[in-house]
Design a protein around this motif. Structure first.
Motif, mmCIF file in Angstrom:
data_model
loop_
_atom_site.group_PDB
_atom_site.id
_atom_site.type_symbol
_atom_site.label_atom_id
_atom_site.label_comp_id
_atom_site.label_asym_id
_atom_site.label_seq_id
_atom_site.Cartn_x
_atom_site.Cartn_y
_atom_site.Cartn_z
ATOM 1 N N ILE A 155 0.843 -1.198 0.000
ATOM 2 C CA ILE A 155 0.000 0.000 0.000
ATOM 3 C C ILE A 155 0.878 1.248 0.000
ATOM 4 O O ILE A 155 0.638 2.184 -0.766
ATOM 5 N N LYS A 156 1.907 1.244 0.828
ATOM 6 C CA LYS A 156 2.811 2.390 0.889
ATOM 7 C C LYS A 156 3.507 2.596 -0.454
ATOM 8 O O LYS A 156 3.663 3.723 -0.920
ATOM 9 N N LYS A 157 3.900 1.501 -1.086
ATOM 10 C CA LYS A 157 4.547 1.598 -2.396
ATOM 11 C C LYS A 157 3.583 2.211 -3.405
ATOM 12 O O LYS A 157 3.954 3.100 -4.174
ATOM 13 N N TYR A 158 2.344 1.755 -3.418
ATOM 14 C CA TYR A 158 1.333 2.266 -4.344
ATOM 15 C C TYR A 158 1.055 3.753 -4.091
ATOM 16 O O TYR A 158 0.794 4.508 -5.038
ATOM 17 N N VAL A 200 10.343 3.807 5.081
ATOM 18 C CA VAL A 200 10.846 4.271 6.374
ATOM 19 C C VAL A 200 9.937 5.310 7.029
ATOM 20 O O VAL A 200 10.078 5.601 8.211
ATOM 21 N N VAL A 201 9.003 5.856 6.269
ATOM 22 C CA VAL A 201 8.043 6.827 6.812
ATOM 23 C C VAL A 201 6.905 6.039 7.458
ATOM 24 O O VAL A 201 6.229 5.254 6.812
ATOM 25 N N THR A 202 6.700 6.263 8.760
ATOM 26 C CA THR A 202 5.694 5.491 9.491
ATOM 27 C C THR A 202 4.529 6.339 9.998
ATOM 28 O O THR A 202 3.595 5.807 10.580
ATOM 29 N N ILE A 203 4.561 7.629 9.758
ATOM 30 C CA ILE A 203 3.537 8.514 10.293
ATOM 31 C C ILE A 203 2.131 8.183 9.762
ATOM 32 O O ILE A 203 1.132 8.430 10.428
ATOM 33 N N TYR A 204 2.050 7.602 8.562
ATOM 34 C CA TYR A 204 0.755 7.289 7.952
ATOM 35 C C TYR A 204 0.292 5.857 8.210
ATOM 36 O O TYR A 204 -0.797 5.482 7.793
#
Length: 90
Positions: free
Chosen positions: A7-10, A16-20
């Motif tokens: 999902i993060k890739k899409y 490394v960003v975890t805020i979302y």
């Protein structure tokens, strides 16, 4: 917590960003609930199911997208849902 890396890739969010992460996990669960209600597969090992879930997350994660983009994304999600359901992945 489930693996949301696809999902993060899409969504073009660095791993490394975890805020979302919490928000994306919540949207993931909502997308799975929608698939369940529709009687469609929720198997995230199937690429078209991943595409629906990731698309749902992207649509809901962006703040104030253009109306044209939102309509196009909603149409894409509807098409994916129909393909999952009517394509025998239910």
């Amino acid at each position: 917590m489930a693996d949301i890396s696809y999902i993060k890739k899409y969504c073009n969010i660095s791993p490394v960003v975890t805020i979302y992460d919490d928000k994306l996990e919540e949207f993931r669960e909502q997308a799975i609930d929608l698939l369940t209600i529709a009687g469609a597969s929720t198997d995230e090992n199937i690429s078209i199911v991943r595409a629906y879930i990731a698309g749902y997350c992207r649509l809901n994660n962006y703040a104030e997208p253009s109306e044209q983009w939102r309509k196009a994304e909603n149409a894409r999600l509807q098409s994916l849902l129909e393909t999952i359901y009517f394509g025998g992945l239910s």
